[in-house]
Design an enzyme around this catalytic site. Structure first.
Site, PDB file in Angstrom:
ATOM      1  N   GLN A   1     -18.775 -11.601  -1.928  1.00  0.00           N
ATOM      2  CA  GLN A   1     -18.158 -11.438  -3.243  1.00  0.00           C
ATOM      3  C   GLN A   1     -16.852 -12.246  -3.265  1.00  0.00           C
ATOM      4  O   GLN A   1     -16.185 -12.357  -2.243  1.00  0.00           O
ATOM      5  CB  GLN A   1     -17.933  -9.956  -3.589  1.00  0.00           C
ATOM      6  CG  GLN A   1     -16.963  -9.173  -2.731  1.00  0.00           C
ATOM      7  CD  GLN A   1     -17.587  -8.564  -1.470  1.00  0.00           C
ATOM      8  OE1 GLN A   1     -18.507  -9.113  -0.881  1.00  0.00           O
ATOM      9  NE2 GLN A   1     -17.048  -7.434  -1.025  1.00  0.00           N
TER      10      GLN A   1
ATOM     11  N   TYR B   1     -11.192   2.276 -15.117  1.00  0.00           N
ATOM     12  CA  TYR B   1      -9.855   1.668 -15.028  1.00  0.00           C
ATOM     13  C   TYR B   1      -9.782   0.461 -15.971  1.00  0.00           C
ATOM     14  O   TYR B   1      -8.819   0.293 -16.728  1.00  0.00           O
ATOM     15  CB  TYR B   1      -9.599   1.256 -13.577  1.00  0.00           C
ATOM     16  CG  TYR B   1      -8.386   0.385 -13.351  1.00  0.00           C
ATOM     17  CD1 TYR B   1      -7.092   0.921 -13.357  1.00  0.00           C
ATOM     18  CD2 TYR B   1      -8.522  -0.978 -13.084  1.00  0.00           C
ATOM     19  CE1 TYR B   1      -5.983   0.117 -13.139  1.00  0.00           C
ATOM     20  CE2 TYR B   1      -7.419  -1.788 -12.860  1.00  0.00           C
ATOM     21  CZ  TYR B   1      -6.160  -1.238 -12.886  1.00  0.00           C
ATOM     22  OH  TYR B   1      -5.054  -2.046 -12.658  1.00  0.00           O
TER      23      TYR B   1
ATOM     24  N   ASP C   1       4.177  12.766 -19.734  1.00  0.00           N
ATOM     25  CA  ASP C   1       4.844  13.763 -20.567  1.00  0.00           C
ATOM     26  C   ASP C   1       5.721  13.046 -21.606  1.00  0.00           C
ATOM     27  O   ASP C   1       6.682  12.368 -21.236  1.00  0.00           O
ATOM     28  CB  ASP C   1       5.705  14.656 -19.647  1.00  0.00           C
ATOM     29  CG  ASP C   1       6.449  15.721 -20.415  1.00  0.00           C
ATOM     30  OD1 ASP C   1       6.463  15.670 -21.668  1.00  0.00           O
ATOM     31  OD2 ASP C   1       7.046  16.599 -19.756  1.00  0.00           O
TER      32      ASP C   1
HETATM   33  P1  NAD Z   1       1.445   0.596  -8.016  1.00  0.00           P
HETATM   34  O1  NAD Z   1       0.468   1.709  -7.905  1.00  0.00           O
HETATM   35  O2  NAD Z   1       2.173   0.176  -6.798  1.00  0.00           O
HETATM   36  O3  NAD Z   1       2.507   0.937  -9.149  1.00  0.00           O
HETATM   37  C1  NAD Z   1       2.227   1.767 -10.242  1.00  0.00           C
HETATM   38  C2  NAD Z   1       3.344   2.794 -10.313  1.00  0.00           C
HETATM   39  O4  NAD Z   1       3.090   3.667 -11.423  1.00  0.00           O
HETATM   40  C3  NAD Z   1       3.430   3.680  -9.056  1.00  0.00           C
HETATM   41  O5  NAD Z   1       4.702   3.588  -8.455  1.00  0.00           O
HETATM   42  C4  NAD Z   1       3.160   5.068  -9.585  1.00  0.00           C
HETATM   43  O6  NAD Z   1       3.883   6.085  -8.931  1.00  0.00           O
HETATM   44  C5  NAD Z   1       3.566   4.930 -11.047  1.00  0.00           C
HETATM   45  N1  NAD Z   1       2.954   6.006 -11.833  1.00  0.00           N
HETATM   46  C6  NAD Z   1       1.649   6.372 -11.849  1.00  0.00           C
HETATM   47  N2  NAD Z   1       1.489   7.451 -12.620  1.00  0.00           N
HETATM   48  C7  NAD Z   1       2.723   7.775 -13.113  1.00  0.00           C
HETATM   49  C8  NAD Z   1       3.210   8.789 -13.954  1.00  0.00           C
HETATM   50  N3  NAD Z   1       2.394   9.722 -14.484  1.00  0.00           N
HETATM   51  N4  NAD Z   1       4.533   8.824 -14.249  1.00  0.00           N
HETATM   52  C9  NAD Z   1       5.376   7.907 -13.704  1.00  0.00           C
HETATM   53  N5  NAD Z   1       4.972   6.912 -12.889  1.00  0.00           N
HETATM   54  C10 NAD Z   1       3.661   6.848 -12.604  1.00  0.00           C
HETATM   55  O7  NAD Z   1       0.660  -0.627  -8.660  1.00  0.00           O
HETATM   56  P2  NAD Z   1       1.074  -2.154  -8.839  1.00  0.00           P
HETATM   57  O8  NAD Z   1       0.167  -2.954  -8.009  1.00  0.00           O
HETATM   58  O9  NAD Z   1       2.535  -2.301  -8.697  1.00  0.00           O
HETATM   59  O10 NAD Z   1       0.628  -2.375 -10.360  1.00  0.00           O
HETATM   60  C11 NAD Z   1       1.562  -2.354 -11.432  1.00  0.00           C
HETATM   61  C12 NAD Z   1       0.803  -2.534 -12.736  1.00  0.00           C
HETATM   62  O11 NAD Z   1       0.068  -3.760 -12.724  1.00  0.00           O
HETATM   63  C13 NAD Z   1      -0.217  -1.436 -13.026  1.00  0.00           C
HETATM   64  O12 NAD Z   1      -0.245  -1.180 -14.408  1.00  0.00           O
HETATM   65  C14 NAD Z   1      -1.531  -2.060 -12.610  1.00  0.00           C
HETATM   66  O13 NAD Z   1      -2.617  -1.498 -13.282  1.00  0.00           O
HETATM   67  C15 NAD Z   1      -1.297  -3.506 -12.999  1.00  0.00           C
HETATM   68  N6  NAD Z   1      -2.136  -4.417 -12.215  1.00  0.00           N
HETATM   69  C16 NAD Z   1      -1.894  -4.622 -10.902  1.00  0.00           C
HETATM   70  C17 NAD Z   1      -2.695  -5.493 -10.180  1.00  0.00           C
HETATM   71  C18 NAD Z   1      -2.446  -5.765  -8.723  1.00  0.00           C
HETATM   72  O14 NAD Z   1      -3.191  -6.569  -8.145  1.00  0.00           O
HETATM   73  N7  NAD Z   1      -1.481  -5.174  -8.071  1.00  0.00           N
HETATM   74  C19 NAD Z   1      -3.766  -6.139 -10.802  1.00  0.00           C
HETATM   75  C20 NAD Z   1      -4.003  -5.884 -12.147  1.00  0.00           C
HETATM   76  C21 NAD Z   1      -3.164  -5.044 -12.857  1.00  0.00           C
END
Ligand code: NAD
Length: 334
Positions: free
Chosen positions: A220, A151, A55
């Protein structure tokens, strides 16, 4: 006190990052749609705004004028069971793209000094990751684009958003491509957990002499980076003039069965791995086995060159630390 904002601070990486920034003396505001499941609010921030960042009005409220650094980690994401089944594609793309569009626009408006964006290795082309032992994830291999999941496509699109805002509106960005970050206080059950957490949970839950499932033939390959090293790499990146995109990951590659065996050895049990795929998987779960690419490993040459530093902790060390925490969670639930 310099002020920073962590979007997605209620999640795994964002929670750890916010905690570190607070300990370093920054004023930290977190915005997330949910509270952190394993970290108390006052441990990780000064202000926690629970809101939906898709939003634009929420983003307007969250981003203040004198923001020193903004970390954009909020994304609709999860492990293979969430991202690669195809069942959540529309939500994953819509929610994350909306957040990134909103953030880039508002960060320019509020003159945020520096914006970090977490892209993912999932944006790399599938055709370069068909050989389990020789995947190519060098930054320059991103195009022609061919990610194997929506994704990944969204991540690629949003990298381009932040880079376009840099070119057109001088937004000072840093774009990193994370490769499988893991550690304690992250999702460890429920379907959104990643492979290290899933293996460690199964190793903890399974009785000595039993067996547990590993999706696919287990051959993998992947590489996994422990959370503390990820945060060190992010910090060094933020302190250079290089804007990226750059990989943040480990170059230590293992097969998924090796990862599972590592978890079993850490648990100190004799457990057999049951690889489940094909029709057996469909009969049990009702959809095709979600595997992702055949091989993937971070290529850290560019990071080494630009930052003059590299991650070094062996996978086994991070796995041991993560097992201690997951084992505690499993015991608490019993
Ligand atoms: P995570 O899912 O624990 O954290 C993402 C957070 O975003 C969550 O707390 C979720 O509630 C919040 N979120 C989602 N939709 C939302 C919304 N509409 N409004 C507000 N908050 C919202 O994931 P993570 O592992 O901590 O990853 C963090 C970032 O790093 C992400 O962008 C992910 O794509 C990227 N990433 C992570 C990894 C990994 O291995 N963990 C690898 C590649 C990229």
């Amino acid at each position: 006190m310099k002020k920073v904002i962590v979007l997605g601070g209620g999640g795994f990486i964002g929670g750890h990052l916010a905690k570190k920034l607070k300990a370093q003396g920054f004023f930290v505001r977190i915005a997330d749609i949910k509270q952190h499941e394993y970290m108390a609010k006052d441990e990780i921030c000064h202000e926690f705004m629970q809101c939906d960042l898709t939003d634009p009005r929420a983003i307007e409220e969250v981003i203040f004028e004198d923001c020193y650094e903004l970390y954009q980690l909020a994304a609709d994401m999860g492990g293979a069971g969430y991202i690669f089944t195809g069942l959540n594609d529309a939500n994953v793309m819509t929610n994350s793209a909306l957040i990134n569009l909103n953030v880039a626009k508002e960060a320019v408006k509020k003159k945020v000094q520096k914006v970090f964006y977490s892209s993912s290795a999932c944006m790399y082309p599938e055709h370069n990751q068909l050989d389990a032992h020789n995947p190519n994830c060098i930054e320059s291999s991103a195009y022609p684009a061919n990610p194997d999941s929506e994704y990944g496509w969204e991540k690629l699109f949003s990298e381009r958003i932040f880079l376009a805002y840099h070119r057109n509106f001088k937004l000072n960005v840093r774009v990193a491509r994370f490769h499988n970050i893991f550690g304690p206080q992250g999702t460890w059950k429920g379907g959104k957990e990643k492979a290290p957490a899933a293996m460690l949970r199964k190793a903890s839950e399974t009785i000595d002499g039993g067996n547990f499932e590993v999706w696919g033939d287990g051959l993998q390959t992947r590489s996994f980076l422990y959370i503390d090293e990820c945060l060190d790499a992010v910090e060094r990146f933020m302190h250079t003039d290089f804007i990226g995109p750059v990989n943040i990951g480990s170059e230590e590659m293992v097969t998924i069965n090796q990862l599972a065996q590592m978890a079993i050895d850490i648990a100190g049990k004799k457990i057999k791995i049951h690889n489940i795929a094909g029709q057996e998987f469909i009969d049990k779960y009702g959809f095709n086995c979600p595997l992702g690419v055949r091989g993937r490993r971070s290529d850290n040459d560019l990071y080494r060159k630009k930052m003059g530093w590299e991650v070094s902790e062996p996978l086994i060390d991070g796995m041991r630390k993560t097992f201690t925490w997951i084992d505690e969670q499993v015991k608490k639930e019993k």
